[in-house]
Scaffold this motif. Sequence first.
Motif, PDB file in Angstrom:
ATOM      1  N   MET A 106       4.057  15.041 -28.511  1.00 40.88           N
ATOM      2  CA  MET A 106       3.717  15.488 -27.395  1.00 40.88           C
ATOM      3  C   MET A 106       3.892  14.622 -26.020  1.00 40.88           C
ATOM      4  SD  MET A 106       0.214  17.748 -27.595  1.00 40.88           S
ATOM      5  CE  MET A 106       0.538  18.317 -26.167  1.00 40.88           C
ATOM      6  N   CYS A 107       3.974  13.356 -26.651  1.00 43.19           N
ATOM      7  CA  CYS A 107       4.436  12.267 -25.395  1.00 43.19           C
ATOM      8  C   CYS A 107       5.906  12.030 -25.419  1.00 43.19           C
ATOM      9  CB  CYS A 107       3.796  10.902 -25.765  1.00 43.19           C
ATOM     10  SG  CYS A 107       1.917  10.815 -25.639  1.00 43.19           S
ATOM     11  N   ASP A 108       6.415  12.294 -26.804  1.00 43.80           N
ATOM     12  CA  ASP A 108       7.970  12.377 -26.549  1.00 43.80           C
ATOM     13  C   ASP A 108       8.537  13.550 -25.699  1.00 43.80           C
ATOM     14  OD1 ASP A 108       8.210  10.045 -27.804  1.00 43.80           O
ATOM     15  OD2 ASP A 108       8.796  10.777 -29.936  1.00 43.80           O
ATOM     16  N   LEU A 109       8.076  14.748 -26.091  1.00 48.94           N
ATOM     17  CA  LEU A 109       8.077  15.811 -25.337  1.00 48.94           C
ATOM     18  C   LEU A 109       7.995  15.835 -23.773  1.00 48.94           C
ATOM     19  CD1 LEU A 109       6.939  18.564 -27.748  1.00 48.94           C
ATOM     20  CD2 LEU A 109       9.509  18.099 -27.508  1.00 48.94           C
ATOM     21  N   CYS A 110       7.118  15.027 -23.501  1.00 45.36           N
ATOM     22  CA  CYS A 110       6.883  14.753 -22.091  1.00 45.36           C
ATOM     23  C   CYS A 110       8.003  14.067 -21.472  1.00 45.36           C
ATOM     24  CB  CYS A 110       5.654  13.917 -22.052  1.00 45.36           C
ATOM     25  SG  CYS A 110       4.696  13.654 -20.444  1.00 45.36           S
ATOM     26  N   VAL A 111       8.498  13.107 -21.938  1.00 48.66           N
ATOM     27  CA  VAL A 111       9.678  12.532 -21.466  1.00 48.66           C
ATOM     28  C   VAL A 111      10.823  13.467 -21.264  1.00 48.66           C
ATOM     29  CG1 VAL A 111      11.499  10.734 -21.924  1.00 48.66           C
ATOM     30  CG2 VAL A 111       9.083  10.543 -22.508  1.00 48.66           C
ATOM     31  N   ARG A 112      11.278  14.535 -22.246  1.00 50.44           N
ATOM     32  CA  ARG A 112      12.198  15.515 -22.105  1.00 50.44           C
ATOM     33  C   ARG A 112      11.889  16.761 -21.170  1.00 50.44           C
ATOM     34  NH1 ARG A 112      16.438  16.528 -25.600  1.00 50.44           N
ATOM     35  NH2 ARG A 112      17.987  17.931 -24.425  1.00 50.44           N
ATOM     36  N   TYR A 113      10.640  17.130 -21.273  1.00 51.10           N
ATOM     37  CA  TYR A 113      10.151  18.211 -20.530  1.00 51.10           C
ATOM     38  C   TYR A 113       9.121  17.914 -19.694  1.00 51.10           C
ATOM     39  CZ  TYR A 113      13.199  20.277 -24.252  1.00 51.10           C
ATOM     40  OH  TYR A 113      14.351  20.562 -25.020  1.00 51.10           O
ATOM     41  N   THR A 114       9.089  17.095 -18.847  1.00 48.82           N
ATOM     42  CA  THR A 114       7.967  16.560 -18.007  1.00 48.82           C
ATOM     43  C   THR A 114       7.069  17.486 -17.498  1.00 48.82           C
ATOM     44  OG1 THR A 114       9.426  14.611 -17.527  1.00 48.82           O
ATOM     45  CG2 THR A 114       7.361  14.723 -16.455  1.00 48.82           C
ATOM     46  N   GLU A 138     -11.199   8.118 -34.528  1.00 51.22           N
ATOM     47  CA  GLU A 138     -10.289   7.132 -35.465  1.00 51.22           C
ATOM     48  C   GLU A 138      -9.753   6.169 -34.257  1.00 51.22           C
ATOM     49  OE1 GLU A 138      -9.951   6.758 -38.614  1.00 51.22           O
ATOM     50  OE2 GLU A 138     -11.076   8.825 -39.269  1.00 51.22           O
ATOM     51  N   PRO A 139     -10.099   4.923 -34.613  1.00 51.78           N
ATOM     52  CA  PRO A 139      -9.493   3.877 -33.766  1.00 51.78           C
ATOM     53  C   PRO A 139      -7.939   3.840 -33.687  1.00 51.78           C
ATOM     54  CG  PRO A 139     -11.137   3.081 -35.122  1.00 51.78           C
ATOM     55  CD  PRO A 139     -11.020   4.395 -35.641  1.00 51.78           C
ATOM     56  N   LEU A 140      -7.340   4.206 -34.875  1.00 49.47           N
ATOM     57  CA  LEU A 140      -5.882   4.248 -34.705  1.00 49.47           C
ATOM     58  C   LEU A 140      -5.163   5.071 -33.617  1.00 49.47           C
ATOM     59  CD1 LEU A 140      -3.130   3.386 -35.878  1.00 49.47           C
ATOM     60  CD2 LEU A 140      -3.512   5.273 -37.655  1.00 49.47           C
ATOM     61  N   ILE A 141      -5.867   6.171 -33.426  1.00 50.03           N
ATOM     62  CA  ILE A 141      -5.307   7.356 -32.793  1.00 50.03           C
ATOM     63  C   ILE A 141      -5.764   6.868 -31.487  1.00 50.03           C
ATOM     64  CG2 ILE A 141      -5.608   9.912 -32.029  1.00 50.03           C
ATOM     65  CD1 ILE A 141      -6.024  10.606 -34.622  1.00 50.03           C
ATOM     66  N   ARG A 142      -6.810   6.209 -30.944  1.00 56.72           N
ATOM     67  CA  ARG A 142      -7.211   5.833 -29.666  1.00 56.72           C
ATOM     68  C   ARG A 142      -6.394   4.674 -29.364  1.00 56.72           C
ATOM     69  NH1 ARG A 142     -12.550   5.437 -31.939  1.00 56.72           N
ATOM     70  NH2 ARG A 142     -12.803   3.278 -31.252  1.00 56.72           N
ATOM     71  N   LYS A 143      -5.890   3.982 -30.103  1.00 53.99           N
ATOM     72  CA  LYS A 143      -4.994   2.830 -29.754  1.00 53.99           C
ATOM     73  C   LYS A 143      -3.515   3.291 -29.458  1.00 53.99           C
ATOM     74  CE  LYS A 143      -3.708  -1.690 -31.314  1.00 53.99           C
ATOM     75  NZ  LYS A 143      -3.803  -2.698 -32.512  1.00 53.99           N
ATOM     76  N   GLN A 144      -3.213   4.197 -30.410  1.00 50.01           N
ATOM     77  CA  GLN A 144      -1.927   4.740 -30.157  1.00 50.01           C
ATOM     78  C   GLN A 144      -1.856   5.490 -28.864  1.00 50.01           C
ATOM     79  OE1 GLN A 144       0.702   6.672 -33.634  1.00 50.01           O
ATOM     80  NE2 GLN A 144      -0.495   8.126 -32.759  1.00 50.01           N
ATOM     81  N   THR A 145      -2.932   6.389 -28.623  1.00 50.94           N
ATOM     82  CA  THR A 145      -2.916   7.205 -27.561  1.00 50.94           C
ATOM     83  C   THR A 145      -2.720   6.203 -26.125  1.00 50.94           C
ATOM     84  OG1 THR A 145      -3.917   9.125 -28.622  1.00 50.94           O
ATOM     85  CG2 THR A 145      -3.966   9.120 -26.026  1.00 50.94           C
ATOM     86  N   LEU A 146      -3.641   5.380 -26.224  1.00 46.53           N
ATOM     87  CA  LEU A 146      -3.658   4.174 -24.800  1.00 46.53           C
ATOM     88  C   LEU A 146      -2.282   3.689 -24.732  1.00 46.53           C
ATOM     89  CD1 LEU A 146      -5.473   2.702 -22.971  1.00 46.53           C
ATOM     90  CD2 LEU A 146      -5.667   1.102 -24.702  1.00 46.53           C
ATOM     91  N   THR A 147      -1.652   3.373 -25.835  1.00 48.28           N
ATOM     92  CA  THR A 147      -0.169   2.741 -25.581  1.00 48.28           C
ATOM     93  C   THR A 147       0.849   3.690 -25.084  1.00 48.28           C
ATOM     94  OG1 THR A 147      -0.965   1.268 -27.518  1.00 48.28           O
ATOM     95  CG2 THR A 147       1.508   1.446 -27.074  1.00 48.28           C
ATOM     96  N   MET A 148       0.750   4.820 -25.855  1.00 51.88           N
ATOM     97  CA  MET A 148       1.768   5.753 -25.433  1.00 51.88           C
ATOM     98  C   MET A 148       1.410   6.219 -23.963  1.00 51.88           C
ATOM     99  SD  MET A 148       3.065   7.768 -28.687  1.00 51.88           S
ATOM    100  CE  MET A 148       4.615   8.072 -28.162  1.00 51.88           C
TER     101      MET A 148
END
Length: 1267
Positions: free
Chosen positions: A887-895, A913-923
Amino acid sequence: CAGWVDAVWDFEFTETEPLDAAIVIKNGSKEFKTLYSHLLPYMTDTESVWTVFGDNGVSVKSLVAVLSYFVLGGKSKTASVQQRISALQASSLYLLLLGIPGSVVNKMFHQILFDTCLNTVSNCWPQSLVKKRKKDTLKSSQADGKRSKPYRKDDDEEQDEEVHFSPQDLLKIREGVVLLVKSLLRLLLKFPLKDEPQSADNCVQMFAKLTNFEPVIGELSFGAGQTMPELAYYGLWLLCSSNHGDEKSLRRVFHRVLYVILMMSKGESGKPSLMMATQAVLAARDQAIGFVSYVVDELKEPALPFLRILLQHISFRMVDKTDYRTCGAQAVAKLLAKMPCGDYASFIKWLFDYSRQSKVAYRMFALDVSMALLEQPEREANEDVDAELVSFLSHRFLVHNMVFGRRSDASPTVRGHALTCLAQCLELPSMNGTRSIKELFSTSASLSHTHLHMHVHMHKAPNTSSKDTMALLKRRVSDPKTNVRKCALQAMMGLLKHNVIMLSEGNLTVLSERTRDPALSVKKKALQCLMDLLTAHPENSLVQKAWLRGVVPAVVDAESSVQEKALECLEQTILSQVKSHGSYSYRDSQQTLTWDLLGLLCDHCQDLGRYFSRAFTMWSKQNKFTAAFINNLISHTEAEHAAGAWLLLSKVASSCPRLDYGKILDAWDDLVRSKNVTVTTSCHILCVIGDIGEHLNEDTKSRIVEDIITWLKSFEMPLEVISASVETLCRLGKAEAVSDTQVTFLNQHCGELVSVCEAYLSGVILNENGAQNLNEDLVVKHLYTLGVASLHCPSKVGKRIVLLVQSVLTSSVEQQSEGSEELACSQPLSQFKASSMPSSVRAHAVITLGKLCLQHEELTRKYLPAFARELELCSELAVRSNVVVVMCDLCVRYTNMVDRYIPNVSACLRDKEPLIRKQTLTMLTNLLQEEFVKWKGSLFFRFIAVLVDSDPTIASLCEYCLVHLLLKKNPVMFSQHFIECIFHFNSYEKHKTYNKFPQVASEKAKFSLKGAQNKERRFTIYRFLLVHFTDAQRFNITIKISQNILACFVDGELPLDGDGAVVLAETFGILSLKEIKLSALSGAAGAGGDEPQEDEQMAMAKAVMQVAQKKVVSQVQKKVFIESMIPIIINLKSMLEQKRSPVLKDLMGYLQLTMQDYRSEVKEFFAADEQLAVEMEYNLKMYEKEMEAQMAHCSLGGDAASGGRSWCPRTVQITFGIWSLILLEHASCGCNDVRSFPYSVVCFEHVITVHIYFSSANKTSNKQQNH
């Protein structure tokens, strides 16, 4: 003549009338010399010169008057050379006469004339030479901290009026000065000055000035020498005699020598000025130290008390400049070496007390002295040393108490310097310092085994474990002050370098992470520390990994100087060490290190490849890759370091057109035939093939394409190799000259791969028994290949392929018929059913579907709701994680299309899950930086709520993203959202403007911080935001709070119900925070300490600006505050009193703080309504009495077991606050003396531990409270 003589004596030799021309001595210089030579033997002869004078009718009174005439003639600045020489010779004659026996009886001595003769040296020696030396003094009397005097033209005019002297003239004047000094020395041997203290002082002053009169070649002799400094020091030595003033004589001499040691210029009046540390000044300082040592060696015991006083004066008068402190510390150490052990230990005890003075400069100098003493041999105790003082003799005391004891100093400058000294201890040649530091970090050693016997007889010093010591050092690495972090890094590196602490991954990570520090100087220091550590331990794999993880990412740092430093480190360690395979030797540590680092980049540190590639991109622009370098690399491709060689070749091949294609193609053939080539090496070889594709002929290119296609169709390769193979295939296709040919090539070969994948997936999904015999690995590889191949041939992707991938995600196998040609296109995407596929297959299907959507806008529009639903309902970690990425990659193409689904993505900031929280924060941070996403709706509040995440690493990452990435791009975003934060985090929706964006109930519950249990978390967010406000933003937000919150309650726009009372109470709590006060008022702007040793003139100018700014801002802020806030506060107070609201207590607490800060302004405001002023003052007094009564009630409500003490939460808070103030006050002055703490509060190293068990107001049982 008699009248003239009487007039001279009457004026006490301050002025004289001109002599008759007939009386003036002709050839005065020669006549003076003749007279001097005739009088000199009378100093030892038994015959009296006074009898000779009487027999020849010479009047002593007249002789003295005539000599004074010539002496005074040399005082003028415009005096000629002959007048100056005559003045010096006349002064020498007078001093000679004083030394002849009988001068006292004949009343030769006159104090004013004697002092005038002493001043003749400074009067007659050309002032232009003195001014040249004065230019060496630091401008503007920096030692005094005063402004420089304005430039005046008079100075130049005076200088122009002075007489110019030739070298011959200067030589004659110098001879006269030497004659005068020698005459004075002869006088001091026979004529006591015990009864003339002023004259003795003048003698000392004159000799002190002459110590720096001219340079001395060779070793200085303190006996009677020939050079002027030797004669001067001999004179000072004579003045140390008891003949010239008992104990005062030695004190007088040491006092003058003090300024030479301090490298200061001391005039007759005024404060001393600091001199530039030139070679001459440093030599004079060393001579002065040698002289003091000589005096102590000669006088022994009587000189020791004065030596101690001298050392104490050096300590208290030392300026806070690094070079001068270092020189002063060395002087103290050299002079301390002259003390016997007992006096030495006593002085160290005094130095320890001195190191806890309130002045920062004193504590800094104590550290420097400690380091200078550690360079000397350790003292051994003898029978003359008191038992109490034995511990002060050891180097262990200096390291543990003097150096390491300052690690938690209140001043960041001292903290940092203590850590620097700790690192320097490890570099000393003596092992005592290293051994003492190892005790600090060993598991069994205690911090203060030999602690302060004189202060802590009744209290044992608590032990500090190595774990606590290490934790404190790591906290210093993250200290708020830049200088402390730099020094802590240096200390950390030293401990690791000398194996004081373990070379563990955790300790090394501390260094590598600091290369991403916000401060530029810290990043550079971290890079240098990593280089030093790698040089010390080149064979350690953990050090190598830490070096790579610190240096390689710095290549893409925002600061160009950091990039250059990182590139320099990489070039020095890797690029420049690549030699041919024939010259390689495993004994060469540098070459071995290079290939070890490259091996790590191919294995454990593959994630650094992108940064490593950036380095080669920069080097290629600088033409760093020579033909010899390439040939050396190729020679290693078939040796034991093939993996590292191919890694480097893959980086340089694109910028080096001339390569040995034969060897590369041979390696390709070996790769195709062999199955033992590693994944990383295979990818690098494929990359090189892609780089040289345009230089290959068609036959060779066709053969390679055929090999790649065959290889891909086998689906035996890992996913990384599949991606690299498809990329190489596309690069070979793009090497075609015509664009149409390129499209045809890609459609043909990539379309073939798409068809193969479609056929396989159809067999698995549409076949009735396909799922039962599912090969998970093969399905994943087909999905992955389909995704990467479809990006290059979007025209070959049909609906059937899309539905097949969708089926992997959603529908079960039983729902599909074997003969169906395509899946039903009308299946509702929002009604996905559970899939029977494994989690890893579904996760790869999400990525593949995302890649298909990137090429087809209609697919994106169709599947975005499905992705959003997966985020909400899917329980599989891998699937949710990949959906966020897609979804974050698609946001770049189709903002615009994805913008409405950003709330669904941001909801993952509260994923379990901490992994998803961290990944979402970064993206999300990346999207916000590039402005693909805006701060709309609830996004800011969800983002800021991560600051209080349960995982500290995620909270820390959020702080970094906000402060160092996003706030720089949008400096007003914190202030824009602050007021709405109050309503949002309290879930208050009754305001007409704030907190009105749409949210789903489940999302509200996720991010809610409502309730008393979350109050501390809310205030953590408020404090964080306020800390990063500018003063203008703090000023504006205070006004906005009063207008948009407080005024709304006054006007009745917001009801004062339960939720409203919570918001109002929280608002008063925010207004009472110290973080909301202007830094210009609170003094935060001048706290400083970030960079030590700031230029004093700059610091002075900065301080003046801050004072002016503080005054102006204070007046404006106070006026606006009183006019806007006080009326609202008064109306709110009346309303709360009528409703008897509990919020009144919060209002009165805030009003009490306001009265402290704005007492005079409030009085002016209430001047027009005295009745209201009286009421307000009465209410505040009643509030204070109520608080005191509450405290008293809490303290008297305990049971007998607790001795009548029961502590309520409010009492605990207030009492602990009082103790904290006491501790802070003592810590700020560096005080560790337990006897100086009131109320028997015992403090060790500024830390206090209080265990509190208090009773609740709603419970009947009371627990005993201990503290």
